[in-house]
Design an enzyme around this catalytic site. Structure first.
Site, short mmCIF file in Angstrom:
data_model
loop_
_atom_site.label_atom_id
_atom_site.label_comp_id
_atom_site.label_asym_id
_atom_site.label_seq_id
_atom_site.Cartn_x
_atom_site.Cartn_y
_atom_site.Cartn_z
N ARG A 1 -78.54 37.87 -21.48
CA ARG A 1 -77.95 38.49 -20.29
C ARG A 1 -78.27 39.98 -20.16
O ARG A 1 -77.68 40.66 -19.32
CB ARG A 1 -76.44 38.29 -20.30
CG ARG A 1 -76.01 36.83 -20.36
CD ARG A 1 -76.59 36.01 -19.22
NE ARG A 1 -76.13 34.61 -19.29
CZ ARG A 1 -76.47 33.67 -18.42
NH1 ARG A 1 -77.27 33.97 -17.40
NH2 ARG A 1 -76.03 32.44 -18.54
N GLU B 1 -58.85 32.34 -17.46
CA GLU B 1 -59.08 33.02 -16.17
C GLU B 1 -57.86 32.89 -15.28
O GLU B 1 -57.11 31.91 -15.36
CB GLU B 1 -60.30 32.39 -15.48
CG GLU B 1 -60.71 33.07 -14.19
CD GLU B 1 -61.90 32.39 -13.53
OE1 GLU B 1 -62.24 32.76 -12.38
OE2 GLU B 1 -62.50 31.48 -14.15
N GLU B 2 -57.66 33.88 -14.42
CA GLU B 2 -56.57 33.80 -13.46
C GLU B 2 -56.74 32.56 -12.59
O GLU B 2 -57.87 32.12 -12.33
CB GLU B 2 -56.49 35.05 -12.60
CG GLU B 2 -57.62 35.23 -11.59
CD GLU B 2 -57.38 36.43 -10.69
OE1 GLU B 2 -56.56 36.32 -9.77
OE2 GLU B 2 -58.03 37.47 -10.91
N ASN C 1 -67.14 35.90 -31.18
CA ASN C 1 -67.50 36.57 -32.43
C ASN C 1 -68.83 37.30 -32.24
O ASN C 1 -69.47 37.18 -31.19
CB ASN C 1 -67.54 35.58 -33.61
CG ASN C 1 -68.57 34.48 -33.41
OD1 ASN C 1 -69.73 34.73 -33.10
ND2 ASN C 1 -68.13 33.22 -33.61
N HIS D 1 -69.58 30.99 -18.22
CA HIS D 1 -69.05 29.75 -18.78
C HIS D 1 -70.13 28.83 -19.35
O HIS D 1 -69.81 27.82 -19.97
CB HIS D 1 -68.22 29.02 -17.72
CG HIS D 1 -66.97 29.77 -17.36
ND1 HIS D 1 -66.29 29.55 -16.18
CD2 HIS D 1 -66.29 30.75 -17.99
CE1 HIS D 1 -65.25 30.37 -16.11
NE2 HIS D 1 -65.23 31.10 -17.20
N ARG E 1 -54.42 28.41 -8.32
CA ARG E 1 -53.37 27.43 -8.11
C ARG E 1 -51.99 28.06 -8.21
O ARG E 1 -51.05 27.61 -7.59
CB ARG E 1 -53.48 26.31 -9.16
CG ARG E 1 -54.75 25.48 -9.09
CD ARG E 1 -54.69 24.36 -10.11
NE ARG E 1 -53.62 23.41 -9.77
CZ ARG E 1 -53.17 22.47 -10.61
NH1 ARG E 1 -53.66 22.38 -11.83
NH2 ARG E 1 -52.23 21.64 -10.22
#
Length: 229
Positions: free
Chosen positions: A183, A84-85, A172, A75, A88
């Site tokens: 990363r 995202e799942e 993109n 993020h 809540r």
């Protein structure tokens, strides 16, 4: 880790017509659907001289399942779009991350210049046993609160960042290159990077998919030091 390409609109040709509109105007439409191999030099030029906007006329959506701590690093890349799942709205499942035997455990050196070395068998056992025990206790506490009628959004607070979550992530090609430059660790990189291994595992799988979609762009990215244009 799970990385799956859900949908895409991404090809080397997309880069070419986007680049050529600056000099050809409406005639650049003739580039749509043409063989990009004859224009590999243009793609390399754009990459080398860092003319990045033509690479933005692409889109890739990935489904990613990984530990929450991986998503925390994801993020930071704010050009991406994420869904995202939610803890809540659904009961979270007891799927937790425990490093495999090949995960290097010991950090040596200072931030920015450190390396990771292999852990001892005792250290690997400690990691596995301690994490498993912690996960069992936290998930039991989570279940206890749910059974008592506590709202999911409150009960989830006891769950650790080693819990797996899932999301859709859309980017993109330019954003993906920036992500990969930070990363992944590669001998081809002009600028060194020191990624956490778990997000690097996700990035490596994304790169394999992207290289198949846009082979000329990927080759130019590698040839020019893995620096995002």
């Amino acid at each position: 880790m799970t990385v799956e390409l859900v949908k895409h609109s991404a090809s080397d040709t997309d880069v070419l017509w986007a680049a050529r509109v600056s000099t050809a105007g409406e005639q650049s439409l003739e580039e749509v659907g043409t063989d990009p191999e004859r224009s590999a030099g243009l793609i390399n030029y754009l990459m080398r001289d860092r003319h990045g906007s033509p690479f933005e006329h692409t889109s890739m959506t990935f489904f990613v399942s990984a530990p929450i701590f991986v998503f925390r690093e994801f993020h930071r890349h704010r050009v991406w779009s994420y869904n995202e799942e939610s803890g809540r709205y659904r009961e979270l499942q007891p799927v937790f991350y425990i490093p495999g035997a090949g995960r290097r455990l010991v950090q040596e050196g200072k931030p920015g210049r450190y390396v990771f070395t292999e852990g001892t068998p005792e250290q690997h056992r400690l990691v596995e046993q301690t994490m498993a025990e912690s996960y069992r206790h936290s998930y039991a506490a989570y279940q206890e609160m749910l059974e008592a009628g506590i709202a999911r959004e409150v009960a989830r607070a006891v769950l650790p960042v080693g819990l797996f979550s899932s999301m859709y992530a859309t980017c993109n090609a330019r954003a993906l290159m920036h992500f990969l430059s930070l990363r992944t660790k590669s001998e081809d990189a002009a600028v060194p990077s020191f990624p956490q291994r778990e997000i690097e595992m996700v990035a490596e799988r994304m790169e394999v998919v992207w290289a198949e979609l846009m082979p000329l762009t990927h080759a130019a990215f590698v040839a020019n030091g893995r620096v995002a244009p």
